[in-house]
Design a protein around this motif. Structure first.
Motif, PDB file in Angstrom:
ATOM      1  N   GLU A  96      44.948 -85.581 -83.229  1.00 48.63           N
ATOM      2  CA  GLU A  96      44.854 -85.028 -81.884  1.00 48.63           C
ATOM      3  C   GLU A  96      43.752 -83.973 -81.823  1.00 48.63           C
ATOM      4  O   GLU A  96      43.800 -82.995 -82.560  1.00 48.63           O
ATOM      5  CB  GLU A  96      46.172 -84.371 -81.453  1.00 48.63           C
ATOM      6  N   PRO A  97      42.748 -84.158 -80.946  1.00 45.16           N
ATOM      7  CA  PRO A  97      41.676 -83.165 -80.857  1.00 45.16           C
ATOM      8  C   PRO A  97      42.158 -81.806 -80.366  1.00 45.16           C
ATOM      9  O   PRO A  97      41.484 -80.797 -80.566  1.00 45.16           O
ATOM     10  CB  PRO A  97      40.671 -83.789 -79.886  1.00 45.16           C
ATOM     11  N   GLY A  98      43.340 -81.752 -79.772  1.00 43.33           N
ATOM     12  CA  GLY A  98      43.911 -80.488 -79.331  1.00 43.33           C
ATOM     13  C   GLY A  98      44.298 -79.574 -80.482  1.00 43.33           C
ATOM     14  O   GLY A  98      44.638 -78.409 -80.270  1.00 43.33           O
ATOM     15  N   ARG A  99      44.237 -80.085 -81.701  1.00 42.70           N
ATOM     16  CA  ARG A  99      44.537 -79.262 -82.878  1.00 42.70           C
ATOM     17  C   ARG A  99      43.347 -78.387 -83.271  1.00 42.70           C
ATOM     18  O   ARG A  99      43.456 -77.548 -84.160  1.00 42.70           O
ATOM     19  CB  ARG A  99      44.943 -80.139 -84.056  1.00 42.70           C
ATOM     20  N   LEU A 100      42.221 -78.624 -82.622  1.00 36.59           N
ATOM     21  CA  LEU A 100      41.017 -77.829 -82.864  1.00 36.59           C
ATOM     22  C   LEU A 100      40.612 -77.175 -81.552  1.00 36.59           C
ATOM     23  O   LEU A 100      40.544 -77.836 -80.514  1.00 36.59           O
ATOM     24  CB  LEU A 100      39.886 -78.722 -83.387  1.00 36.59           C
ATOM     25  N   ARG A 101      40.340 -75.899 -81.622  1.00 32.39           N
ATOM     26  CA  ARG A 101      40.007 -75.163 -80.404  1.00 32.39           C
ATOM     27  C   ARG A 101      38.824 -74.239 -80.674  1.00 32.39           C
ATOM     28  O   ARG A 101      38.655 -73.745 -81.792  1.00 32.39           O
ATOM     29  CB  ARG A 101      41.233 -74.361 -79.974  1.00 32.39           C
ATOM     30  N   LEU A 102      38.035 -74.003 -79.649  1.00 30.71           N
ATOM     31  CA  LEU A 102      36.894 -73.090 -79.711  1.00 30.71           C
ATOM     32  C   LEU A 102      37.060 -72.061 -78.606  1.00 30.71           C
ATOM     33  O   LEU A 102      37.338 -72.427 -77.453  1.00 30.71           O
ATOM     34  CB  LEU A 102      35.594 -73.878 -79.509  1.00 30.71           C
ATOM     35  N   GLU A 103      36.923 -70.792 -78.948  1.00 28.08           N
ATOM     36  CA  GLU A 103      37.074 -69.715 -77.971  1.00 28.08           C
ATOM     37  C   GLU A 103      36.007 -68.652 -78.193  1.00 28.08           C
ATOM     38  O   GLU A 103      35.615 -68.374 -79.325  1.00 28.08           O
ATOM     39  CB  GLU A 103      38.452 -69.052 -78.096  1.00 28.08           C
TER      40      GLU A 103
END
Length: 139
Positions: A96-103
């Motif tokens: 799931e790409p939602g397991r990686l986040r950029l902020e």
């Protein structure tokens, strides 16, 4: 109850300082976040992200200076490009790409740092634990 393990790659100049401010200001965020200080978010290689998942992280977050405010001019733009490519690779691999986040956050945004970590933790709880198939040859 599932508590996701999160690896946070934080740039030295802004988001690591935001994490420090969150701590000294006693802004609460889950203790399951493990912070790794990097000089610039643009220095976070795809291998670092996949290695974090391989070694048990349920989620990875890359944090850096706001666009246009990078101490290394364009490092955060490089991070943005890399994270987008890693998310595509994750989809291809069935993660799931939602397991990686950029902020993005500045050194003055300690409360935002804590809020983002709480939010990401809740998103990962909804996804559940990451269960990678192991080949038995880990080291």
């Amino acid at each position: 109850m599932f508590e996701p393990r999160i690896v946070a790659f934080c740039c030295n100049w802004c988001s690591y300082a935001a994490a420090d401010l969150a701590g000294v200001s006693r802004f609460r965020y889950p203790p399951n976040v493990r912070i790794i200080r990097v000089m610039c978010s643009g220095r976070v290689e795809p291998e670092f992200i996949f290695d974090a998942f391989k070694h048990g992280a349920d989620g990875v977050i890359v944090t850096g200076c706001h666009p246009g405010e990078c101490h290394y001019i364009s490092g955060n733009y490089k991070a943005e490009e890399r994270v987008a490519k890693v998310k595509k690779a994750m989809e291809y691999l069935g993660l799931e790409p939602g397991r990686l986040r950029l902020e993005w956050m500045s050194a003055a945004e300690g409360e935002r740092f804590a809020s983002v970590m709480r939010d990401f933790t809740e998103e990962l709880k909804a996804l559940g634990p990451l269960n990678l198939e192991r080949d038995g040859n880990e080291g």
